[in-house]
Design a protein around this motif. Sequence first.
Motif, PDB file in Angstrom:
ATOM      1  N   LEU A 100      13.281  44.399  15.519  1.00  0.00           N
ATOM      2  CA  LEU A 100      14.069  43.133  15.089  1.00  0.00           C
ATOM      3  C   LEU A 100      13.667  42.738  13.641  1.00  0.00           C
ATOM      4  CD1 LEU A 100      15.773  40.638  15.594  1.00  0.00           C
ATOM      5  CD2 LEU A 100      14.043  39.371  16.577  1.00  0.00           C
TER       6      LEU A 100
ATOM      7  N   PRO B 267      19.858  32.971  10.567  1.00  0.00           N
ATOM      8  CA  PRO B 267      20.324  33.888  11.492  1.00  0.00           C
ATOM      9  C   PRO B 267      21.608  33.388  12.251  1.00  0.00           C
ATOM     10  CG  PRO B 267      17.952  33.487  11.601  1.00  0.00           C
ATOM     11  CD  PRO B 267      18.414  32.620  10.663  1.00  0.00           C
TER      12      PRO B 267
ATOM     13  N   ILE C 254      10.248  35.755  19.012  1.00  0.00           N
ATOM     14  CA  ILE C 254      11.463  36.101  18.379  1.00  0.00           C
ATOM     15  C   ILE C 254      11.314  35.458  17.059  1.00  0.00           C
ATOM     16  CG2 ILE C 254      13.864  36.053  18.215  1.00  0.00           C
ATOM     17  CD1 ILE C 254      13.938  36.569  21.271  1.00  0.00           C
TER      18      ILE C 254
ATOM     19  N   THR D 249      22.805  38.512  23.418  1.00  0.00           N
ATOM     20  CA  THR D 249      21.496  39.127  23.339  1.00  0.00           C
ATOM     21  C   THR D 249      21.185  40.386  23.222  1.00  0.00           C
ATOM     22  OG1 THR D 249      20.443  36.928  23.750  1.00  0.00           O
ATOM     23  CG2 THR D 249      18.904  38.708  23.853  1.00  0.00           C
TER      24      THR D 249
ATOM     25  N   LEU E 195      21.144  35.400  18.078  1.00  0.00           N
ATOM     26  CA  LEU E 195      19.800  35.322  17.439  1.00  0.00           C
ATOM     27  C   LEU E 195      19.226  34.017  16.933  1.00  0.00           C
ATOM     28  CD1 LEU E 195      17.355  36.915  16.546  1.00  0.00           C
ATOM     29  CD2 LEU E 195      18.488  37.571  14.132  1.00  0.00           C
TER      30      LEU E 195
ATOM     31  N   SER F 134      22.246  39.076  11.932  1.00  0.00           N
ATOM     32  CA  SER F 134      22.170  38.985  13.268  1.00  0.00           C
ATOM     33  C   SER F 134      21.966  40.336  14.402  1.00  0.00           C
ATOM     34  CB  SER F 134      23.987  39.018  13.721  1.00  0.00           C
ATOM     35  OG  SER F 134      24.488  39.962  13.510  1.00  0.00           O
ATOM     36  N   TYR F 135      21.833  40.219  15.571  1.00  0.00           N
ATOM     37  CA  TYR F 135      21.711  41.250  16.317  1.00  0.00           C
ATOM     38  C   TYR F 135      22.578  42.226  15.926  1.00  0.00           C
ATOM     39  CZ  TYR F 135      18.448  38.574  19.830  1.00  0.00           C
ATOM     40  OH  TYR F 135      17.518  37.929  20.111  1.00  0.00           O
TER      41      TYR F 135
END
Length: 244
Positions: A86, A113, A127, A78, A117, A67-68
Amino acid sequence: MSKSVITLNCDMGESYGPWVMGNDTQVMPLIDMANIACGFHASDPKTMAETVKLAIQHDVNIGAHPSYPDLLGFGRRTIVMNSEELTYSLIYQIGALKAICDSFNTELSYVKPHGALYNDMLNDLSIFESVVDAVSCFSIPLMMLAHPESQPFLDIADRYEVPLLFEAFADRAYLSNGQLAPRNREGAVLIDAESVINQVEQLIQYGKVMTLEGDVIEIDADTICVHGDNPQAVTILHQLRTRI
């Protein structure tokens, strides 16, 4: 047309220290694929290892669920990152879980993911390319939402030689554009077992789903996700195993 074989996947290993998320011990025997958190939205090294061991015990395929970097927001916010940040962040997370898998002499089979994300890569091809770039380092498939307009994603994945696994959701409502309804929208999350079972049966038997706007759209999926934090997840999975 119905699919002859379709798997069930679930997000797993999302506890963190003494904080418990989901019901992994009861859910794991009922699924085919475990998407294991990698520490950036939930989980920790011990939880990751214990979840891998549980998956091995029940012969469940193991996938990385990166994930982020957003522990505070459970990966549902986000985080603005450039493409290199990333990609390297994902390599770091996936690599950590792969190392744990290696320590138990088992394989990491795919990447899915998590949270924001997952949604962002479906709405921004740059992305998505950063995600694919990271996954390509491990020579395994990337799981993403089955979508009516999948060709741009396939083109990028083909350039990096990354296979795609397409998934549908048992317990999330859809919009007519093929995207998942945002969680803050009424009716976006299906809670009761009957609604979830009905949606899955429509997906498997007809490859279609009814959207919140009342339209019927086609969904061609390889696997179906049931969220383990659904209060009725165990009941739902037992019924799915019986009925499909």
